[in-house]
Write a protein that holds these residues in place. Structure first.
Motif, PDB file in Angstrom:
ATOM      1  N   ASP A 189       0.834  -1.204   0.000  1.00 46.47           N
ATOM      2  CA  ASP A 189       0.000   0.000   0.000  1.00 46.47           C
ATOM      3  C   ASP A 189       0.868   1.254   0.000  1.00 46.47           C
ATOM      4  N   LEU A 190       1.940   1.228   0.785  1.00 43.51           N
ATOM      5  CA  LEU A 190       2.824   2.395   0.844  1.00 43.51           C
ATOM      6  C   LEU A 190       3.584   2.575  -0.468  1.00 43.51           C
ATOM      7  N   LEU A 191       4.011   1.471  -1.058  1.00 44.87           N
ATOM      8  CA  LEU A 191       4.718   1.566  -2.339  1.00 44.87           C
ATOM      9  C   LEU A 191       3.781   2.076  -3.428  1.00 44.87           C
ATOM     10  N   HIS A 223      -3.545   9.325  -3.218  1.00 39.24           N
ATOM     11  CA  HIS A 223      -3.296  10.684  -2.750  1.00 39.24           C
ATOM     12  C   HIS A 223      -3.418  10.845  -1.243  1.00 39.24           C
ATOM     13  N   GLY A 224      -3.898   9.836  -0.548  1.00 38.59           N
ATOM     14  CA  GLY A 224      -4.125   9.957   0.885  1.00 38.59           C
ATOM     15  C   GLY A 224      -2.855  10.153   1.685  1.00 38.59           C
ATOM     16  N   GLN A 225      -3.018  10.707   2.880  1.00 36.76           N
ATOM     17  CA  GLN A 225      -1.885  10.986   3.755  1.00 36.76           C
ATOM     18  C   GLN A 225      -1.912  10.174   5.048  1.00 36.76           C
ATOM     19  N   LEU A 226      -3.034   9.470   5.286  1.00 37.70           N
ATOM     20  CA  LEU A 226      -3.214   8.769   6.551  1.00 37.70           C
ATOM     21  C   LEU A 226      -3.376   7.270   6.311  1.00 37.70           C
ATOM     22  N   ALA A 247       4.463   5.288  -5.644  1.00 41.86           N
ATOM     23  CA  ALA A 247       4.533   5.177  -7.102  1.00 41.86           C
ATOM     24  C   ALA A 247       3.485   6.034  -7.792  1.00 41.86           C
ATOM     25  N   ALA A 248       2.432   6.421  -7.064  1.00 45.98           N
ATOM     26  CA  ALA A 248       1.348   7.185  -7.677  1.00 45.98           C
ATOM     27  C   ALA A 248       1.820   8.530  -8.182  1.00 45.98           C
TER      28      ALA A 248
END
Length: 233
Positions: free
Chosen positions: A52-54, A86-89, A58-59
């Protein structure tokens, strides 16, 4: 072996409002590749993984989807994709609890492995009483369980019994040819002779024989089945 025997009981968790850099730092510090997202009562809300973080990272290099992509994908799918990109949380990128695959204490290791393979996932939270997180099973746990499987090569079994069991197992497999592949056993060593279609079948026969109790070794003295025979490929 059950999920409760495999799982890590002391699971590192994260809050839904945790910034993604905190999620990443926690993963690195704890040496894990997935973090359950929980509420104040410890109930699982979702799961954030390194994938999910990658994906979020990559987005920044991905081009925006075109008009046709929006036409053929639901509003929910589009919104979810935007949040993940685009999320930050943690709550923005996590797999939601409603989509999570979970296990219970009594779920067998075999079933966990089957589901992980079919769903292409690496983490399976273990819950108790419906919604209480009590552990986590990962592919690493399953690999350790596989390495701990009991060996039976030191056990004793008469050669005739071993031969009978190998032939019985062959008859249960449509790819094994008991008419042209012959089995002999001496001092626990299974020897295949005759014709074998290809290397894939040889590998299957080796695995089949090694599952029989008392087998010490498997050897082949076979020839490839002629390609002009019906059904040889």
């Amino acid at each position: 072996m059950r999920a409760c025997d495999l799982m890590t009981a002391k699971v590192a968790t994260i809050a839904p409002n945790a910034p993604l850099h905190v999620v990443a730092e926690t993963m690195v510090e704890r040496g894990v590749t997935g973090l359950p997202v929980v509420d104040g009562a410890g109930r699982p809300l979702g799961l954030v993984t390194e994938s999910d973080l990658l994906h979020r990272l990559a987005a920044t290099e991905q081009r925006q989807h075109g008009y046709l992509w929006g036409v053929f994908h639901s509003i929910s799918r589009q919104a979810d994709e935007y949040a993940r990109s685009h999320g930050q949380l943690a709550a923005d990128v996590m797999t939601l609890a409603e989509d999570l695959v979970t296990a219970t204490d009594d779920t067998t290791a075999e079933h966990v492995a089957k589901v992980m393979e079919e769903r292409r996932i690496r983490h399976m939270p273990v819950v108790r009483e419906g919604d209480r997180l009590v552990g986590m099973v990962t592919r690493a746990h399953l690999l350790r369980a596989a390495l701990a499987l009991p060996e039976h090569r030191d056990s004793q079994a008469p050669d005739n019994v071993i031969r009978r069991e190998v032939i019985r197992a062959m008859r249960q497999q449509p790819w094994a040819d008991t008419h042209f592949t012959f089995v002999e056993v001496r001092d626990g060593v299974v020897s295949f002779s005759g014709l074998v279609r290809n290397e894939h079948v040889k590998r299957g026969l080796r695995a089949l024989a090694e599952e029989v109790e008392g087998v010490r070794e498997v050897v082949f003295h076979t020839q490839p089945t002629p390609s002009y025979w019906i059904g040889a490929p």
